[in-house]
Motif scaffolding. Structure first.
Motif, PDB file in Angstrom:
ATOM      1  N   THR A   1      -8.773  75.193 -63.629  1.00 50.97           N
ATOM      2  CA  THR A   1      -8.344  74.716 -64.444  1.00 50.97           C
ATOM      3  C   THR A   1      -6.828  74.658 -63.792  1.00 50.97           C
ATOM      4  OG1 THR A   1      -7.170  74.121 -66.535  1.00 50.97           O
ATOM      5  CG2 THR A   1      -7.872  76.025 -65.935  1.00 50.97           C
TER       6      THR A   1
ATOM      7  N   MET B   1      -7.486  71.399 -68.403  1.00 57.13           N
ATOM      8  CA  MET B   1      -8.127  70.180 -67.228  1.00 57.13           C
ATOM      9  C   MET B   1      -8.360  70.820 -66.077  1.00 57.13           C
ATOM     10  SD  MET B   1      -6.373  67.811 -69.527  1.00 57.13           S
ATOM     11  CE  MET B   1      -6.473  66.494 -68.749  1.00 57.13           C
TER      12      MET B   1
ATOM     13  N   PRO C   1      -9.825  69.831 -62.600  1.00 55.78           N
ATOM     14  CA  PRO C   1      -9.679  68.425 -61.802  1.00 55.78           C
ATOM     15  C   PRO C   1     -11.023  68.219 -61.345  1.00 55.78           C
ATOM     16  CG  PRO C   1      -9.066  70.692 -61.000  1.00 55.78           C
ATOM     17  CD  PRO C   1      -9.727  70.681 -62.477  1.00 55.78           C
TER      18      PRO C   1
ATOM     19  N   SER D   1     -10.121  59.978 -57.895  1.00 57.62           N
ATOM     20  CA  SER D   1     -10.162  61.554 -58.734  1.00 57.62           C
ATOM     21  C   SER D   1      -9.284  61.054 -60.370  1.00 57.62           C
ATOM     22  CB  SER D   1      -9.256  62.257 -57.786  1.00 57.62           C
ATOM     23  OG  SER D   1      -9.829  61.949 -56.340  1.00 57.62           O
TER      24      SER D   1
ATOM     25  N   SER E   1      -8.747  64.487 -63.911  1.00 62.24           N
ATOM     26  CA  SER E   1      -9.180  65.228 -64.976  1.00 62.24           C
ATOM     27  C   SER E   1      -9.688  65.363 -65.730  1.00 62.24           C
ATOM     28  CB  SER E   1      -8.429  66.059 -65.039  1.00 62.24           C
ATOM     29  OG  SER E   1      -7.746  66.754 -63.588  1.00 62.24           O
TER      30      SER E   1
END
Length: 95
Positions: free
Chosen positions: A37, A42, A44, A55, A57
């Motif tokens: 994170t 979050m 990724p 991409s 998160s």
């Protein structure tokens, strides 16, 4: 990992679309979340929905995780709220 989930709409301060990770996949993410994170829980990830790679998160929410379904991705793959989609996820490590 591969997941399947329904595209859902969330009316927050700005409207967003998400795919909720199934409980088993959320448990795997939770096991590594602390190590990857970048804040606020979050996580990724690199994701593939259909032919579209992106991409983003994962958002922690209600004991699980939500995958944002970006507008550009939904348009490219012609998916809408209520559609069940297959997504491949790869958790990115901190660099």
């Amino acid at each position: 990992m591969r997941i399947a989930g329904e595209i859902v709409h969330w009316r927050g301060p700005a409207p967003y679309h998400f795919v909720r990770l199934p409980d088993d996949a959320a448990a795997v993410v939770a096991d590594v979340a602390r190590d990857v994170t970048y804040g606020w829980g979050m996580v990724p990830v690199d994701a593939v929905l259909g032919a579209t790679r992106f991409s983003t998160s994962l958002f922690p929410r209600d004991g699980g995780f939500l995958l944002p379904a970006k507008d550009a991705v939904r348009r490219a793959e012609e998916v809408e709220v209520g559609d069940v989609v297959q997504v491949e996820l790869e958790i990115r490590t901190r660099r």
